[in-house]
Design a protein around this motif. Structure first.
Motif, PDB file in Angstrom:
ATOM      1  N   ALA A   1       0.868  -1.155   0.078  1.00 15.17           N
ATOM      2  CA  ALA A   1      -0.071  -0.214  -0.087  1.00 15.17           C
ATOM      3  C   ALA A   1       0.777   1.312  -0.153  1.00 15.17           C
ATOM      4  N   GLN A   2       2.136   1.230   0.327  1.00 17.33           N
ATOM      5  CA  GLN A   2       3.110   2.223   0.239  1.00 17.33           C
ATOM      6  C   GLN A   2       4.185   2.318  -0.586  1.00 17.33           C
ATOM      7  N   ASP A   3       3.889   1.457  -1.813  1.00 20.20           N
ATOM      8  CA  ASP A   3       4.822   1.317  -2.931  1.00 20.20           C
ATOM      9  C   ASP A   3       6.159   0.637  -2.248  1.00 20.20           C
ATOM     10  N   HIS A   4       5.975  -0.061  -1.097  1.00 19.34           N
ATOM     11  CA  HIS A   4       7.131  -0.829  -0.272  1.00 19.34           C
ATOM     12  C   HIS A   4       8.126   0.231   0.298  1.00 19.34           C
ATOM     13  N   LEU A   5       7.832   1.345   0.314  1.00 19.53           N
ATOM     14  CA  LEU A   5       8.543   2.521   1.138  1.00 19.53           C
ATOM     15  C   LEU A   5       8.113   2.267   2.700  1.00 19.53           C
ATOM     16  N   TYR A   6       8.866   2.638   3.467  1.00 23.70           N
ATOM     17  CA  TYR A   6       8.803   2.567   4.922  1.00 23.70           C
ATOM     18  C   TYR A   6       9.783   3.612   5.714  1.00 23.70           C
ATOM     19  N   THR A   7       9.226   4.104   6.911  1.00 23.69           N
ATOM     20  CA  THR A   7      10.120   5.014   7.629  1.00 23.69           C
ATOM     21  C   THR A   7      10.904   4.233   8.513  1.00 23.69           C
ATOM     22  N   LEU A   8      12.182   4.642   8.633  1.00 26.40           N
ATOM     23  CA  LEU A   8      13.025   4.198   9.776  1.00 26.40           C
ATOM     24  C   LEU A   8      13.254   5.259  10.722  1.00 26.40           C
ATOM     25  N   VAL A   9      12.785   4.958  12.017  1.00 28.14           N
ATOM     26  CA  VAL A   9      12.951   5.932  12.819  1.00 28.14           C
ATOM     27  C   VAL A   9      14.098   5.866  14.074  1.00 28.14           C
ATOM     28  N   VAL A  10      15.198   6.659  13.908  1.00 31.17           N
ATOM     29  CA  VAL A  10      16.380   6.344  14.885  1.00 31.17           C
ATOM     30  C   VAL A  10      15.982   7.365  16.108  1.00 31.17           C
ATOM     31  N   LYS A  11      16.071   6.664  17.357  1.00 32.23           N
ATOM     32  CA  LYS A  11      15.786   7.137  18.374  1.00 32.23           C
ATOM     33  C   LYS A  11      17.247   7.383  19.578  1.00 32.23           C
ATOM     34  N   HIS A  12      17.401   8.624  19.404  1.00 32.51           N
ATOM     35  CA  HIS A  12      18.601   9.012  20.430  1.00 32.51           C
ATOM     36  C   HIS A  12      18.334   9.021  21.930  1.00 32.51           C
TER      37      HIS A  12
ATOM     38  N   SER B   1       2.076  12.338  14.637  1.00 30.56           N
ATOM     39  CA  SER B   1       1.812  13.776  15.180  1.00 30.56           C
ATOM     40  C   SER B   1       3.165  14.750  15.217  1.00 30.56           C
ATOM     41  N   ARG B   2       4.235  14.094  14.998  1.00 31.12           N
ATOM     42  CA  ARG B   2       5.357  15.107  15.087  1.00 31.12           C
ATOM     43  C   ARG B   2       5.741  15.426  13.771  1.00 31.12           C
ATOM     44  N   PHE B   3       5.467  14.505  12.378  1.00 27.56           N
ATOM     45  CA  PHE B   3       5.901  14.635  11.580  1.00 27.56           C
ATOM     46  C   PHE B   3       5.064  14.647  10.198  1.00 27.56           C
ATOM     47  N   ALA B   4       3.483  14.475  10.930  1.00 24.67           N
ATOM     48  CA  ALA B   4       2.465  14.492   9.726  1.00 24.67           C
ATOM     49  C   ALA B   4       2.623  13.369   8.751  1.00 24.67           C
ATOM     50  N   LEU B   5       3.147  12.266   8.994  1.00 23.09           N
ATOM     51  CA  LEU B   5       3.443  11.356   8.332  1.00 23.09           C
ATOM     52  C   LEU B   5       2.664   9.961   8.594  1.00 23.09           C
ATOM     53  N   GLU B   6       1.973   9.433   7.745  1.00 24.26           N
ATOM     54  CA  GLU B   6       1.044   8.290   7.796  1.00 24.26           C
ATOM     55  C   GLU B   6       1.943   7.228   7.383  1.00 24.26           C
ATOM     56  N   ASP B   7       2.295   6.145   8.250  1.00 22.77           N
ATOM     57  CA  ASP B   7       3.067   5.087   7.680  1.00 22.77           C
ATOM     58  C   ASP B   7       2.407   3.772   8.535  1.00 22.77           C
ATOM     59  N   ALA B   8       1.948   2.798   7.799  1.00 24.77           N
ATOM     60  CA  ALA B   8       1.270   1.781   8.408  1.00 24.77           C
ATOM     61  C   ALA B   8       2.235   0.932   9.235  1.00 24.77           C
ATOM     62  N   TRP B   9       3.439   0.896   8.964  1.00 18.19           N
ATOM     63  CA  TRP B   9       4.307  -0.006   9.847  1.00 18.19           C
ATOM     64  C   TRP B   9       5.779   0.557   9.789  1.00 18.19           C
ATOM     65  N   PRO B  10       6.048   1.522  10.298  1.00 17.51           N
ATOM     66  CA  PRO B  10       7.608   1.976  10.404  1.00 17.51           C
ATOM     67  C   PRO B  10       8.342   1.067  11.470  1.00 17.51           C
ATOM     68  N   VAL B  11       9.523   1.363  11.382  1.00 13.69           N
ATOM     69  CA  VAL B  11      10.284   0.796  12.242  1.00 13.69           C
ATOM     70  C   VAL B  11      11.376   1.578  13.325  1.00 13.69           C
ATOM     71  N   VAL B  12      11.400   1.303  14.356  1.00 15.95           N
ATOM     72  CA  VAL B  12      11.954   1.998  15.454  1.00 15.95           C
ATOM     73  C   VAL B  12      13.380   1.430  15.679  1.00 15.95           C
ATOM     74  N   CYS B  13      14.611   2.092  15.826  1.00 18.19           N
ATOM     75  CA  CYS B  13      16.014   1.426  16.253  1.00 18.19           C
ATOM     76  C   CYS B  13      16.659   2.280  17.021  1.00 18.19           C
ATOM     77  N   GLU B  14      17.721   2.090  17.493  1.00 17.01           N
ATOM     78  CA  GLU B  14      18.777   2.806  18.251  1.00 17.01           C
ATOM     79  C   GLU B  14      19.825   3.154  17.157  1.00 17.01           C
ATOM     80  N   PRO B  15      20.569   4.160  17.538  1.00 14.10           N
ATOM     81  CA  PRO B  15      21.376   4.796  16.862  1.00 14.10           C
ATOM     82  C   PRO B  15      22.531   3.744  16.150  1.00 14.10           C
ATOM     83  N   PHE B  16      23.178   3.106  17.184  1.00 12.57           N
ATOM     84  CA  PHE B  16      24.187   2.098  17.055  1.00 12.57           C
ATOM     85  C   PHE B  16      23.750   1.011  15.989  1.00 12.57           C
ATOM     86  N   THR B  17      24.760   0.776  14.863  1.00  9.25           N
ATOM     87  CA  THR B  17      24.577  -0.627  14.100  1.00  9.25           C
ATOM     88  C   THR B  17      25.842  -0.953  13.654  1.00  9.25           C
TER      89      THR B  17
END
Length: 495
Positions: A79-90, A247-263
């Motif tokens: 439904a999102q053209d296979h795009l998603y949001t990666l949210v890095v939380k510091h 609420s913070r970015f006015a972005l509707e994403d059905a399934w974002p993913v959250v992660c830490e900064p380290f990788t």
């Protein structure tokens, strides 16, 4: 509110990074099984990094799902053209959202296994990668043998063209490439298993051997299964994460993913038909992954086990809560320094003391909200691979292992199904019912849990381990988690 899709990328808030490349120019080069949070926060992100540099545009990812729960991911991404949001939380509260575009398609295999097989049979696909969890490799936790008695495996061996499992789908694709005179693809595991490439190699060739000895010999000779070590804390996406993005970015994403900064990604350089230039975006491409993976499995992964059961029993529900408690932090640092680190080979260029303290800082990140329930899940697949090897090696060398034995006791106490406040615990494990039934007999048979040789082998026969385990379990029953940790802190230099 802006819905995430290709047409709306130019309408997103300036704080949301978007792909700098033309996704229409991206072609498939990788098929990936297991498109969950970790894959999307890790391998797919590294590919996106390369594409943003104008590289690897012929290495786009086609995701594949085989489990019933994967249909939801297929529908969300489609439904999102296979795009998603990666949210890095510091840790300081900074949130950095970024749209990832490296996944260009997703197939739900039960709908059309033939299409999935033919996609992999296409010579453009040069890597088939896996993030299917420890349990997805279908091997016995003690013997390591492939389980040919699995019902879906039996189905696949009898229905070669309509398989249900990852093994059946990938092996059939390899068989077709062999029949057509095409070079094979590389099978690249990205799971948290020691020697993950070697494990994948053994399991896939065992399946192939049960199907066709000639095919198995060809896979043995021609198909590389590189080892890798992967690391990024990626908690399960919660409704609050979706709401915060809106609420913070006015972005509707059905399934974002959250992660830490380290990788981190350490990858063995062994591929059949080339690979993306992963080293250009921070991947450590090496000849031998084992020292790095042992560091990670025995320090990070095993420490997750060391904190989750004790923490949950004590009333905590998030990893950051546990790792902001000095009592738990001291226990974790002592486990890492005095029990796990002595089992590791020297790592050139790695400061293990710094690595240990960095782990505590990562675990304590309050923005990640990694649940203890997630860390406690599937323990029967995790403890035997991450923690028991530390115990065995320390027993062999006469070193300390009472903290690791106490972690096993905390798992056993957790499997009783109630925390210290009397609240019920949902034990999520493939052996959950069996483990809870065993744990119900602790008071009349204190060794009931570790008598399970399917999981613990002959450890119950070692008197040092047995006594350390029994002491910790008795303390957990009589005094609770915090008092048990305090008692462990006073035990130094022996057991």
């Amino acid at each position: 509110m802006t819905r995430l899709n290709t047409d709306n990328l130019g309408r997103l808030a300036p704080a949301v990074a978007v792909p700098a490349y033309d996704r229409g120019a991206v072609s498939a080069g990788i098929v990936h099984f297991g498109v969950g949070g970790f894959h999307r926060a890790h391998q797919a992100m590294y590919l996106d990094d390369l594409m943003n540099r104008g590289q690897a545009l012929d290495w786009g990812i086609v995701g594949v799902g085989v489990m019933p729960g994967d249909r939801r991911m297929q529908e969300a991404l489609a439904a999102q053209d296979h795009l998603y949001t990666l949210v890095v939380k510091h840790p300081d509260g900074e949130v950095a959202p970024r749209v990832i575009g490296s996944i260009i398609d997703y197939r739900y295999a039960p709908d059309d296994p033939e299409a999935v097989i033919e996609t992999m049979a296409d010579p453009a696909i040069r890597i088939v990668s896996l993030t299917v969890t420890e349990g997805g490799y279908n091997f016995h936790p003690v013997s390591g043998a492939f389980d040919l008695g699995n019902a879906d495996v039996r189905h696949d061996l009898a229905n070669l063209a309509a398989p249900r499992t990852t093994f059946g789908l990938i092996t059939e694709a390899l068989a077709r490439r062999r029949e057509r005179g095409l070079a094979p693809f590389t099978v690249m595991s990205c799971d948290n298993i020691q020697g993950n490439g070697e494990v994948a190699h053994r399991m896939f060739t065992a399946f192939a051997r049960a199907r066709d000895a000639g095919l198995a010999a060809w896979i043995e000779a021609e198909v590389p299964f590189p080892n890798s070590m992967v690391d990024r804390i990626t908690p399960v996406t919660m409704a609050a994460d979706i709401e915060e993005l809106a609420s913070r970015f006015a972005l509707e994403d059905a399934w974002p993913v959250v992660c830490e900064p380290f990788t981190q990604w350490v990858l063995e350089d062994r591929f059949a038909a080339g690979r993306p230039a992963f080293e250009d975006v921070g991947v450590q491409v090496v000849d031998d992954v084992e020292p790095f993976e042992l560091m990670k499995l025995r320090l990070l992964n095993a420490s997750h086990q060391a904190l989750c059961y004790f923490g949950y029993l004590a009333g905590y529900r998030y990893a950051h809560e546990v790792c902001q408690d000095p009592l738990f932090v001291d226990f974790l640092l002592d486990y890492m320094a005095r029990e796990a680190t002595p089992t590791l080979a020297p790592l050139p260029g790695i400061d293990l003391d710094d690595y240990r303290h960095t782990l505590i800082q990562r675990f304590a990140n309050p923005e990640i909200k990694d649940t203890l329930a997630r860390l406690c899940a599937e323990s029967s697949d995790r403890i035997p691979k991450w923690l028991l090897p530390v115990i065995r090696e320390q027993l062999a060398r006469g070193g300390e292992m009472h903290r690791a034995a106490a972690v096993v006791a905390s798992w056993a106490r957790y499997a009783e199904g109630r925390d210290e406040q009397g609240e019920p615990i949902e034990v999520v494990d493939r052996l959950g019912d069996e483990l809870m039934a065993i744990a119900a007999h602790h008071h009349e048979t204190p060794t009931a849990f570790i008598d399970n040789r399917e999981l613990f082998g002959d450890l119950v026969d070692d008197e040092r381990f047995r006594q350390a385990y029994l002491a910790a379990l008795a303390s957990l029953h009589e005094h609770g988690a915090r008092a048990t940790l305090k008692a462990l802190a006073t035990t130094r230099g022996g057991d």
